[in-house]
Scaffold this active site. Structure first.
Site, short mmCIF file in Angstrom:
data_model
loop_
_atom_site.label_atom_id
_atom_site.label_comp_id
_atom_site.label_asym_id
_atom_site.label_seq_id
_atom_site.Cartn_x
_atom_site.Cartn_y
_atom_site.Cartn_z
NE ARG A 169 -21.40 -4.53 3.55
CZ ARG A 169 -20.74 -4.79 2.42
NH1 ARG A 169 -20.78 -3.92 1.44
NH2 ARG A 169 -20.04 -5.86 2.28
CE LYS B 70 -4.65 -0.32 1.22
NZ LYS B 70 -5.74 0.45 1.83
CD GLU C 62 -20.39 -3.93 7.00
OE1 GLU C 62 -20.43 -5.03 6.42
OE2 GLU C 62 -19.61 -3.02 6.66
#
Lengths: 616, 616
Positions: free
Chosen positions: B387, B273, B359
């Site tokens: 969600r 990253k 979630e």
């Protein structure tokens, strides 16, 4: 009787007798009341062994879906009441803490058990009760396809709190075990064979050249991995199995081993659905949920009322549509028979799919097909579409795709109760931009609804009830037209009955009853709730002042509330709206008619209310 | 410029140059406009190789979350427009088909890509285009925790249609590869080393006694399995990797191999990253989403407006509460910084968790903790709670448990746009029985909201905006009391402004502007939308006839519609309600103020509307 059913301290032979007793009772009561048969007789030994090794008073017993929990109910404090199974005010077909302290949690939708067990394990650790309590989740292989299970395993494998997962593998869905080798290895785990084999393997590998050390280590690891458990081991969960799920003795041994390990363990138990009731053995889907039946012949007892179910009408209509249009495709999430999609899968095996309990994936994968020019019919129970709410918004509606949501079991579902009521779909779908929402009222309009859905541009959804539609009488059969309601009759009184979907039949019945009392009322079939027919309502507001709403949906965010907003926006100030939709509470189980009576929405009850409103 | 960026037919050296150019452009524009930095510079080579091997004109390029798609945008038709990244009417920070035909699908919520790819693969097969087209899903390891991915893999492994999954492993979440061995094996797959080793192993095992045959077979299998790919192989998906995700040449080779295989394949690519922007390299969370910054120093450019964000107030309040009350626990789903829960995890590592993008599991596992007597604060963005909608209904509300849903990012979120707006929570939560819904209006009331939530019995939720609250002036700071609104001021005109949550600040500002025009209006802070304060509204209906609603929420099912229902039920016939909530359409991205102007809900715009309503 309850004493006889105490399993603690009993011998294996006595436990086997208890299993026979439980199985007999379950078959007896389900044959009378209907219910989940094969999952319950299949799980008898699993549950007896749970009560033998663990303690339902303190260990959280978590039943996934809980449609297999009858033995647990009978073993705790509900033997006598069990004959009221699934009746109104009777024993629930699912676990229910308000029914018994032995029921830790409700369940009706699948795949929540491992999350619950992990939450309980966190609590147990914080309360420092790990020496005395361990959560046990009993989950069927069918529930293992839902993503939620993996979300839970992902955390469990990382946090490694003691949780015992009993995987009841009755071959509903997940991959078959590798067979002879895995059985061999699983036996080995319980005894010392595995240890011996490991040593022997290491000895052998010692004599190999070069990379032998690393290979020995890897081979040892691989031995563990070539069982069906490798998926779980990979996720950091210990694996025991497969175990014969009908052998109480083996189960007790496995459970006790799991208890000792003091970490996350999955016990893979193999069972036969329908075990002990020969007619049902091995027939996975047919004997899953049943109505009353004759025990000797296995034949269904209840004669049909002659009316076709909305589901079968839908299935018919979709089959005709798919025959004519090659771009029609469709999906169900583990409810092929319940939704009538099984017929479509048979007829068009390359265009219709059952993707197992995976509502999120069902919706989103069909959105991609719509992007490619197909017209997907996503056929899901109203209550289960809640599981794909974000996918409806994010993948269907933002993209404004041509997908159809056919919502079966909209309204009261009867004996399944709280967890399954199709009460909320209008409320949760209405707020989503681009979504068109409509509903057929009867047999003929169901065909029209399917036709319309096919032609509609953009996402749309339509709902229909469990069982058959109410009778709407002989009214004109018009095609659906976007946002257009249909006035079924004018009236001479001030009263307008507005029906939506299956509510139209109830409105028609109420109108007939009022007619007997000399009140001639108008009836509107709203057809579309989004976009709603403002023009016709505007016109009707001039002639009719008392509007009554009929829809099998929650009052909050439902049909009445949508019309109340219009009343304000367009200043229909003299109009008074009264909705007979569902009050703001979860609706309990029982025969649909009894539940509707309890909710005071039977036509006879409504007639009284309307007359009282109108007494001046 | 666009021509230079054509990757087809270029040499490896030329491709490397293109990567340098892309990276430079991304860093330049993100440093000015803000956006996702590290995920985008980390995925440059992955995307360049995609465009080299595949064809975005016909192969569905599916970017999971699509916060890594900047290189794709620059390589297709958006080099010049890229400087408008995330600006109002500018280039979106996510893929968006309405922006370019090269964008196959939108994404903003994670973990949808494999479902989409599978749907596309089904369509491609039905259209008989398999020779020409293959769907490619690019997904980060962070997205692999959501259950939806496994639902898709479960079907993909069964149906075995050609789909190429590029797993961008930047070590955000999933298990680390085994290291040396897995690298060794992955290299072996590409070359012929693996074949040689297999043969050699078989030869060795020939000389072993007894069970050698079965062992040889199993050992051969295990060789494949001891890579990090075994999870995927188990699910029936071929595995290639790990591959160096910054080596274009290796990537091209892996992609071409995958293309040839003509079945479901996962390519495991390892990336860094922030690659190429040294200051950001390896800092996973800090450089994920950023505001404008100075490229040389890495320092943020935008000075704060001095007002504290609602998130940090919440984090403060929750920290104080958790210090005093040991039963306070909490969870975030992969948004520790965004929700302010990271601080709680640091302070109370045994009581607060980040469960990754999960979630559903987050909600249900906390429900079990509530059952055990804890008080969970489930802290999730409004858009992401979509969600877990079923879990809110099924596990929190049917059980009527003491769980708190703290909904961050309620209302317009600005630059993230359509997929992230927190518009629907009031609508989708209101219909759920047992759910209490309220909202703080400002800094002081945020502390009160957290206090109240702790004491509340049953499930409750409160919402607060991205950024800081609007200024509500110096009004009395009262504790929350179930179902009680607070009248902030009376007025001498007919006008009542009803604010909810962050809408109160806007109402206060509008009142000030109207005052300048000589209109003295009343202001009510509704505080609770469920249960709503009918008594105070009834009273106010006598003195105020023009009611204006201020809330950062969808009009359908929102605050205004709730009050319109009461108007009908209680016959407040002379009251006229006008809501300044969001219209029925998805709200586009851009600076929040510009978006609000577009929606015509800036205080100045609202003042004009109110004066026009009131002109008689």
């Amino acid at each position: 009787m309850d004493k006889m059913l105490e399993v603690k301290g009993k011998s294996v032979e006595e436990l086997k007798d208890i299993c026979v007793t439980l199985r007999k009772k379950i078959i007896e009561i389900v044959s009378k009341n209907g219910g989940h048969l094969s999952s319950n007789v299949g799980a008898v030994e699993l549950i007896v062994a749970m009560h033998y090794v663990f303690d339902a008073k303190k260990d959280p017993f978590i039943f996934d879906v809980s449609h297999q929990s009858y033995s647990h109910k009978l073993l705790t404090d509900r033997w006598d009441d069990f004959e009221t199974l699934r009746e109104f005010d009777g024993i629930s077909g699912y676990t229910k803490p308000s029914e018994s302290d032995y029921d830790y949690f409700i369940a009706g939708h699948s795949s929540t058990s491992i999350s619950l067990a992990l939450g309980a394990a966190k609590a147990i650790k914080l309360k420092n009760e790990q020496k005395y309590r361990v959560p046990i989740a009993l989950i069927g292989d069918g529930s293992m396809t839902a993503g939620m299970v993996y979300e839970a395993l992902n955390e469990l494998g990382d946090i490694k709190l003691p949780v015992i997962i009993i995987l009841n593998d009755n071959k509903m869905s997940i991959a078959k075990p590798i067979g002879a080798i895995s059985k061999f290895l699983s036996h080995a785990i319980a005894g010392d064979f595995f240890q011996n084999m490991k040593k022997r393997t290491e000895q052998i590998l010692q004599y190999l050249p070069d990379s032998a050390t690393y290979m020995a280590k890897k081979f040892e690891e691989s031995l563990k991995l070539i069982t069906p458990g490798m998926l779980f081991e990979e996720l950091g969960i210990d694996y025991i199995g497969p175990v014969d799920g009908h052998n109480v003795e083996d189960l007790i041994r496995a459970y006790e081993l799991a208890k000792k390990l003091n970490k996350p363990v999955i016990i893979h138990a193999q069972t036969l659905k329908g075990k002990g009731y020969e007619i049902a053995e091995g027939y996975e889907e047919n004997w899953h949920g049943v109505g009353p039946f004759d025990i000797d012949s296995g034949k269904a007892l209840k004669s049909s009322d002659g009316k076709r179910s909305a589901t079968s009408l839908y299935s018919d209509a979709l089959s005709a549509l798919a025959t004519e249009n090659e771009n029609v495709v469709g999906v169900t999430a583990a409810m092929p028979t319940g939704t009538g999609i099984s017929r479509l899968i048979n007829e068009f095996p390359s265009r219709f799919w059952d993707v197992a309990i995976a509502e999120q994936h069902a919706v989103t994968s069909m959105c991609a097909m719509a992007k490619e020019g197909f017209k997907p019919f996503i056929t899901i129970y109203s209550t289960f579409l809640q599981r794909a709410y974000d996918q409806v918004i994010h993948d269907a509606c933002i993209m404004n795709l041509n997908v159809v949501f056919a919502l079966d079991r909209a309204g009261i579902v009867g004996e399944d109760g709280e967890t399954h009521q199709g009460a909320f779909d209008i409320s949760y779908l209405s707020a989503i931009p681009n979504m068109t929402i409509f509903a057929p009222r009867d047999e003929k309009s169901m065909y029209r609804a399917v036709e319309y859905a096919y032609k509609h541009q953009g996402p749309c959804s339509f709902r229909y009830p469990r069982g058959s539609f109410g009778d709407c009488g002989d009214v004109e059969d018009l095609p659906f037209e976007l946002g257009k309601a249909q006035l079924l009759k004018e009236g001479t009184s001030d009263i307008l009955l507005i029906g939506y979907g299956n509510g139209v039949g109830r409105a028609v019945k109420v109108a007939k009853l009022l007619k007997k009392d000399g009140l001639d009322v108008a009836i509107l079939d709203l057809r579309f709730i989004k976009p709603i027919d403002v023009d016709i309502l505007e016109k009707l507001s001039k002639n009719y002042k008392d509007w009554f709403i009929f829809s099998d949906s929650s009052k909050i965010g439902g049909v009445g509330s949508t019309i109340a907003c219009l009343k304000n926006d367009f200043a229909w100030d003299s109009v008074k709206i009264t909705s007979f939709e569902y009050k703001d509470s979860f609706i309990k189980h029982g025969n649909t008619k009894l539940v509707e009576e309890y909710l005071e929405i039977l036509p006879e009850q409504i007639v009284d209310k309307i007359k009282n409103c109108n007494r001046e």
